[in-house]
Scaffold this active site. Structure first.
Site, PDB file in Angstrom:
ATOM      1  N   ASP A  38       3.785 -16.575  26.041  1.00  0.00           N
ATOM      2  CA  ASP A  38       3.286 -17.321  24.886  1.00  0.00           C
ATOM      3  C   ASP A  38       2.230 -18.346  25.275  1.00  0.00           C
ATOM      4  OD1 ASP A  38       4.779 -15.993  23.074  1.00  0.00           O
ATOM      5  OD2 ASP A  38       6.349 -17.512  22.906  1.00  0.00           O
ATOM      6  N   LYS A  60      -1.665 -17.110  19.915  1.00  0.00           N
ATOM      7  CA  LYS A  60      -2.977 -17.196  19.264  1.00  0.00           C
ATOM      8  C   LYS A  60      -3.939 -17.946  20.173  1.00  0.00           C
ATOM      9  CE  LYS A  60      -1.046 -17.565  14.692  1.00  0.00           C
ATOM     10  NZ  LYS A  60      -0.186 -18.642  14.268  1.00  0.00           N
ATOM     11  N   MET A 174       7.303 -29.074  15.511  1.00  0.00           N
ATOM     12  CA  MET A 174       6.325 -28.475  14.586  1.00  0.00           C
ATOM     13  C   MET A 174       6.052 -29.365  13.380  1.00  0.00           C
ATOM     14  SD  MET A 174       7.764 -24.559  14.670  1.00  0.00           S
ATOM     15  CE  MET A 174       9.485 -25.019  14.651  1.00  0.00           C
TER      16      MET A 174
END
Ligand code: SAH
Length: 256
Positions: A38, A60, A174
């Protein structure tokens, strides 16, 4: 590359500092045929893989296609099926907001042997490196690990009403883009706006920054200081202990 029966190891890489990985996790990397890793995983850790290991980036990044969760589930199963030792390397701990459960289910459904290797979750990493205990006798008898990403959503809402009153220290993952909503929910449900709060950005890495304030001021401070991802929000009276515990001052005292 393949040798006999395949296996999937779902492995926690720790919070950022490449030394904060377990011995077991390192052993799995040293024997990996395929590693799927990741964005929050330190590059240094991949250096422990043998030269022939196939390394697949899953996160990403600008100009790169991020794999979807179902693509990742399929890849780990397919590589293991043909006999590879597959390591699914994830930031922190795989079972704390890491989607490790989904990958374990995929392995289990496909009848493939798998294991979970735990990691130091970022709440622990941030707590340690910012000198903010999660619990402390007489100050905090409980802490909760909470996602800030679902603030205000009707589906699976976080119980801010219960968390505001029922838990001493809150570790919110988050949450950077929703700080204002999170703090106003907690204050609305009875948490003291003057309670100490800290944001720890890039905890345990060389880029770590710690911003301290109160529940009422932290979202404004985050904007002023341009806090970005990844960052951990800690809220509770133990945040106030940082002033007394700061190891950096110790180090300076020794140097002088
Ligand atoms: N499985 C991970 C969490 C993944 S969710 C774990 O156990 O830590 C991603 C969130 O984790 C980020 O939005 C941030 O809130 C937190 N996080 C991950 N690494 C971090 C770091 N080095 N510093 C601060 N927060 C971090």
């Amino acid at each position: 590359m393949s040798r006999g029966r395949g296996k999937i190891s779902i492995v926690g890489a720790g919070p950022g500092d490449p030394e904060l990985i377990t011995v077991k996790a390192l052993r799995r990397l040293e024997q990996a045929d395929v590693v799927l890793y990741d964005r929050l995983v330190s590059d240094k850790l991949l250096g422990h893989c043998p030269a022939g290991t196939l390394k697949i980036y899953c996160g990403k990044a600008p100009g790169r296609h991020a794999l979807t969760q179902s693509e990742i589930d399929r890849l780990i199963v397919d590589y293991a099926k043909v006999g590879h030792r597959v390591v699914r390397l994830k930031g922190g701990d795989p079972f704390v907001f890491g989607r490790g459960g989904e990958e374990a289910l995929a392995a289990s459904r496909a009848g493939i042997e798998f294991e979970i290797v735990p990691g130091v979750t970022s709440a622990s990493g941030a707590s340690a490196s910012a000198s903010i205990p999660l619990t402390h006798r007489g100050t905090a008898a409980s802490f909760a690990v909470v996602t800030g990403s679902r603030c205000g959503e009707a589906e699976e809402p976080v119980r801010w009403d219960l968390l505001a009153q029922g838990v001493d220290t809150l570790a919110i993952y988050m949450g950077v883009s929703r700080l204002e909503e999170i703090s106003s929910e907690l204050i609305r449900h009875g948490r003291d706006a003057d309670m100490p709060a800290a944001l720890i950005e890039n905890a345990t890495t060389e880029a770590e920054r710690v911003i301290t304030g109160t529940l009422g001021s932290i979202s404004r401070l985050a904007v002023t200081m341009k806090v970005g991802n990844p960052a951990m929000l800690l809220i509770g009276d133990t945040v106030g202990m940082r002033e007394m515990l700061r190891p950096s001052e110790w180090e300076n005292r020794h140097i002088v």
